[in-house]
Write a protein that holds these residues in place. Structure first.
Motif, PDB file in Angstrom:
ATOM      1  N   TYR A 350       0.814  -1.221   0.000  1.00 62.16           N
ATOM      2  CA  TYR A 350       0.000   0.000   0.000  1.00 62.16           C
ATOM      3  C   TYR A 350       0.847   1.270   0.000  1.00 62.16           C
ATOM      4  N   ASN A 351       1.974   1.241   0.720  1.00 59.68           N
ATOM      5  CA  ASN A 351       2.689   2.495   0.964  1.00 59.68           C
ATOM      6  C   ASN A 351       3.248   3.120  -0.305  1.00 59.68           C
ATOM      7  N   TYR A 352       3.479   2.345  -1.367  1.00 66.15           N
ATOM      8  CA  TYR A 352       4.021   2.924  -2.596  1.00 66.15           C
ATOM      9  C   TYR A 352       3.018   3.829  -3.308  1.00 66.15           C
ATOM     10  N   VAL A 353       1.765   3.728  -2.919  1.00 64.84           N
ATOM     11  CA  VAL A 353       0.737   4.611  -3.476  1.00 64.84           C
ATOM     12  C   VAL A 353       0.262   5.632  -2.451  1.00 64.84           C
ATOM     13  N   PHE A 354       0.077   5.199  -1.200  1.00 62.29           N
ATOM     14  CA  PHE A 354      -0.594   6.055  -0.213  1.00 62.29           C
ATOM     15  C   PHE A 354       0.338   6.794   0.741  1.00 62.29           C
ATOM     16  N   GLU A 482       1.189  19.754   7.348  1.00 66.09           N
ATOM     17  CA  GLU A 482       0.601  20.458   6.217  1.00 66.09           C
ATOM     18  C   GLU A 482      -0.810  19.967   5.907  1.00 66.09           C
ATOM     19  N   SER A 483      -1.124  18.746   6.300  1.00 60.41           N
ATOM     20  CA  SER A 483      -2.444  18.166   6.012  1.00 60.41           C
ATOM     21  C   SER A 483      -3.382  18.225   7.206  1.00 60.41           C
ATOM     22  N   TYR A 484      -2.914  18.792   8.295  1.00 58.42           N
ATOM     23  CA  TYR A 484      -3.686  18.772   9.547  1.00 58.42           C
ATOM     24  C   TYR A 484      -5.005  19.522   9.378  1.00 58.42           C
ATOM     25  N   CYS A 505      -3.946  10.893  12.763  1.00 61.55           N
ATOM     26  CA  CYS A 505      -5.011  10.902  11.752  1.00 61.55           C
ATOM     27  C   CYS A 505      -6.091   9.921  12.187  1.00 61.55           C
ATOM     28  N   VAL A 506      -7.108  10.433  12.842  1.00 62.60           N
ATOM     29  CA  VAL A 506      -8.180   9.582  13.362  1.00 62.60           C
ATOM     30  C   VAL A 506      -9.035   9.036  12.224  1.00 62.60           C
ATOM     31  N   ASP A 507      -9.334   9.894  11.274  1.00 60.39           N
ATOM     32  CA  ASP A 507     -10.191   9.528  10.143  1.00 60.39           C
ATOM     33  C   ASP A 507      -9.400   9.743   8.848  1.00 60.39           C
ATOM     34  N   PRO A 508      -8.917   8.673   8.225  1.00 60.39           N
ATOM     35  CA  PRO A 508      -8.069   8.821   7.034  1.00 60.39           C
ATOM     36  C   PRO A 508      -8.844   8.969   5.728  1.00 60.39           C
ATOM     37  N   GLN A 511      -7.726  11.894   3.300  1.00 61.00           N
ATOM     38  CA  GLN A 511      -6.385  11.688   2.757  1.00 61.00           C
ATOM     39  C   GLN A 511      -6.390  10.581   1.705  1.00 61.00           C
ATOM     40  N   LEU A 512      -7.112   9.511   1.986  1.00 61.60           N
ATOM     41  CA  LEU A 512      -7.192   8.411   1.025  1.00 61.60           C
ATOM     42  C   LEU A 512      -7.872   8.877  -0.261  1.00 61.60           C
ATOM     43  N   ALA A 513      -8.945   9.634  -0.116  1.00 63.02           N
ATOM     44  CA  ALA A 513      -9.673  10.116  -1.297  1.00 63.02           C
ATOM     45  C   ALA A 513      -8.782  10.987  -2.176  1.00 63.02           C
TER      46      ALA A 513
END
Length: 774
Positions: A350-354, A482-484, A505-508, A511-513
């Protein structure tokens, strides 16, 4: 009609002109974000006659094919005096170290953009400006050259000519691949129950550029059911590579086996499997610099021949990549990343994309028409929380300050300042806040700046490794900052004299979207996406996203399902449950000689039951999962589950662990599984934070934090028992909570016959009747 190929300006330039050493550098994490902001800052300052982010493309017709060359110039000045194409490069270097000849690739990229503009607007002359912006000071250094259209065309045509031999090879390959896909038939005479429905849904989703969340029970053939339609979609204009994403190495091999079967039936496909750097590195004890590693020295000088050679093969797995990398003396990890540019399908974690720390920037800085096949998608929830969170603690700054202050006093002072700033957050116990710790950021940035000055010296004091590790941890923290937003909280813990600060990050979902929007379509699939609405919500789904719930393809009479409701496995009751659990396991195993797995919510519980079981039955062959098992240990564990066993084997494993999913013990290699407990994650600070957050939002805090993740583990473990149409097996659920309606509604639909037991007395007789009916 000409055949078409697409290539970016950057890929064209780098492929033809790149040479010399592999340079890792330190431009990552928050520095990348700073670079983007520096670009945006400069673009805003340029005035009204300036157009930022100019998308450009041109077609070159050559040797029977059309090559579309595309890219995006950072900016373009347009006024009465003509047009100037600007290429902006951000740097942490002192600008005095940069001259006009600093990097020929920067000029080459800008000249390509200039040629495209000159051609499109029929200009006799175009100016090119290369601008370097210093990240800390925003100082600029600019170089400008004027080019006539003829010399730009000569330069561009030379690049294209030198690329065309490779382009012809790619075109021939694409034609071969597409012909093979058009002829490719599903590898089995018939689809399994539900599999055709999955294939159709995946193809439709990719064509429409949507997301699909598919709960597909074990046995449907999810891997083939997603890969096959994704390959077919390549024939209707979907852009390679397809990304097949997994959470665990063991599930990666399932995808490789499925593709190998298709390739043996005539599929032509270039596929690469990415392996973690620490597993493939030839020199793990050395720094990744040309001064310290011969595989980095002259890397680009040898990369071209290595690519030419390996391109003759279609399967680029770890063994192949390591063999070619050794043969050409190049870094195997960087070589594998390079191969993603030329692969039709990439199998990777997963990490190579997300993961913002390590994602494949060559694909996801701008994005493309890619398809994401996300296997065992229930695992992505916790992995996403981990990838999008970051933490630091005071002690690591103070410790490093004590090491460096004599040799690097300014760096020591910067570290001391951060350490003092941490003391402002010293709390009693755990404290959670919705606001970010912004007062910490500037002192962290000063440590980064001072560390980068030290790295330029290329010195090697004994504390350099610790500084490098802290440097990247700070980068990750600042990048996360920066994403907070409202999907995050900050929590503070103060063990002893330390202070720990985490951006959690309680609700990802957001970020995933954002990452998924870098591709065209995403297929989330798992046997345990239950309840489906929860996973759609937390994995970045939308109202328009498709969902699919498929029934099990296996005859329900092949499974004997029992529920022992009188045993409590709650933490406070575990000492009292040991004898009852040992008795239940004994009755279960004595139903038939075979191989069994017993799953536990913790190692402690596992070990206590193991001890008691061997006290009562020293004759039992018991094999426990242990902490820190290597790949060889895992393989040895699984190999113990042999066909046609002459004595029973009782394997003890962890719910949600390495043997809780992704393993195939078909036939009589596994006769049954005992599930001890409802799989609730261990109670802790972060679980309680998740619970509070989702209780406030949706009134479902316990469900989001504990129940749903726990039942995913339970259902995955149960899915190990019946793997094929011929398999028969038994499952024993042990916990009184399984009888509650809130849990029962999460049971698979095919669990329509459950023997609910008041005690252990009926287990053996039920099993003997079940096995006797076969």
């Amino acid at each position: 009609m000409d055949k078409k190929l697409r290539v970016s300006v950057r890929t064209l330039v780098e492929f033809v002109l790149r040479q010399g050493d592999l340079q890792m550098g330190f431009m990552s994490g928050s520095r990348m974000v700073e670079g983007i902001y520096a670009h945006q800052y400069l673009q805003k300052e340029r005035g009204t006659d300036y157009q930022p982010e100019v998308t450009l493309r041109t077609m070159v017709h050559q040797d029977g094919f059309s090559l579309e060359i595309h890219g995006r110039a950072d900016g373009m000045f347009r006024n009465e005096s003509g047009i100037v194409i600007e290429e902006i490069k951000s740097t942490s270097l002192d600008l005095d170290l940069i001259d006009e000849s600093y990097n020929h690739l920067h000029w080459a990229q800008a000249q390509c953009y200039a040629y495209i503009v000159a051609k499109q607007e029929e200009l006799a002359q175009v100016q090119v400006q290369l601008t370097y912006i210093q990240l800390e000071t925003h100082e600029l250094k600019e170089f400008r050259k004027s080019f006539c259209r003829e010399e730009l065309e000569f330069f561009f045509r030379d690049l294209v000519d030198r690329y065309c031999a490779w382009a012809n090879r790619l075109l021939s390959w694409t034609e071969q691949r597409d012909k093979s896909i058009s002829r490719l038939e599903f590898p089995y005479p018939t689809y399994r129950k539900g599999q055709r429905e999955l294939v159709v849904a995946v193809y439709k989703t990719i064509r429409e550029g949507n997301k699909l969340y598919a709960q597909a029970p074990t046995g449907i053939g999810k891997t083939l059911g997603t890969i096959f339609p994704a390959l077919k979609a390549l024939l209707v204009g979907q852009e390679p590579p397809i990304f097949y994403l997994t959470a665990k190495t063991i599930t990666r091999t399932v995808a490789e086996r499925s593709l190998l079967m298709l390739q043996q039936q005539g599929l032509s496909l270039k596929r690469v499997t990415l392996t973690a750097k620490d597993k493939v590195c030839f020199c793990p004890e050395r720094e990744c610099t040309p001064e310290n590693c011969s595989y980095a020295k002259g890397y680009y000088d040898r990369l071209g021949p290595a690519l030419e050679d390996i391109f003759q093969s279609d399967i680029w797995n770890r063994e192949q990549i390591e063999n070619y990398a050794k043969s050409y003396s190049i870094c195997p990890f960087e070589f594998s990343l390079e191969l993603t540019n030329w692969a039709d399908l990439v199998i990777c974690d997963y990490n190579y994309v997300f993961d913002p720390r390590v994602f494949l920037k060559r694909f996801f800085l701008e994005g493309g028409d890619y398809t994401f096949l996300i296997d065992e998608a229930h695992n992505l929830v916790e992995r996403a929380r981990e990838m999008f969170s970051a933490e630091l603690n005071k002690e690591e700054f103070l410790h490093l300050k004590n090491l460096v202050e004599d040799e690097e006093p300014v760096l020591g002072k910067r570290l001391q300042t951060v350490s003092k700033n941490f003391l402002k957050f010293k709390k009693q116990g755990l404290e959670v806040e919705k606001d970010a710790p912004t007062s910490l950021y500037s002192s962290l940035e000063r440590v980064v700046n001072e560390a980068e000055k030290f790295f330029k010296k290329e010195e090697n004091p004994p504390w350099k490794e610790k500084l490098t590790e802290l440097y990247f941890n700070i980068q990750a923290f600042l990048r996360t900052a920066e994403s907070y937003d409202e999907h995050y909280v900050t929590y503070y813990q103060c063990p002893e004299q330390d202070v720990r600060v985490k951006l959690f990050c309680v609700d990802p979902s957001k970020q995933l979207a954002q990452v998924l929007n870098k591709g065209r379509a995403a297929i989330f699939f798992s046997a345990t996406l239950s309840p489906l609405e929860y996973f759609i919500q937390i994995l970045g789904g939308e109202k328009k996203s498709y969902k699919l719930q498929l029934p099990s393809p296996f005859p329900p009479e092949n499974l004997c399902l029992m529920l022992q409701k009188q045993i409590s496995t709650k933490y406070t009751h575990r000492s009292l449950s040991l004898d009852s659990i040992v008795d239940a396991i004994t009755q279960f195993v004595e139903g038939k000689t075979g191989n069994y797995l017993v799953y536990f919510p913790s190692y402690e519980y596992l070990e206590r039951v193991q001890e008691r079981l061997l006290q009562v039955h020293p004759e039992f062959k018991v094999l426990p999962q242990t902490t820190g098992m290597t790949e060889e240990d895992r393989e040895e564990f699984l190999q113990a589950f042999q066909e046609d066993p002459q004595e029973s084997l009782v394997g003890l494993a962890l719910l949600g662990g390495i043997f809780g999913e992704g393993i195939d013990l078909t036939g009589d290699r596994l006769s049954g599984a005992v599930i001890v407990g409802v799989g609730l994650p261990q109670i802790g600070a972060e679980r309680d934070i998740i619970r509070a957050c989702f209780q406030e939002r949706y009134g479902q805090g316990f469900e989001f934090a504990y129940m749903y993740p726990g039942m995913s583990k339970v259902l995955q473990a149960c899915g190990r028992v019946i793997r094929t149409e011929q398999d028969r097996g038994a499952i024993l659920l042990i916990d009184e909570r399984f009888t509650r309606l809130s849990y029962k509604r999460l049971f698979p639909k095919e669990w329509n016959t459950i023997y609910t037991l008041q005690d252990n007395s009926r287990i053996s007789s039920l099993l003997k009747a079940f096995w006797g009916s076969s």
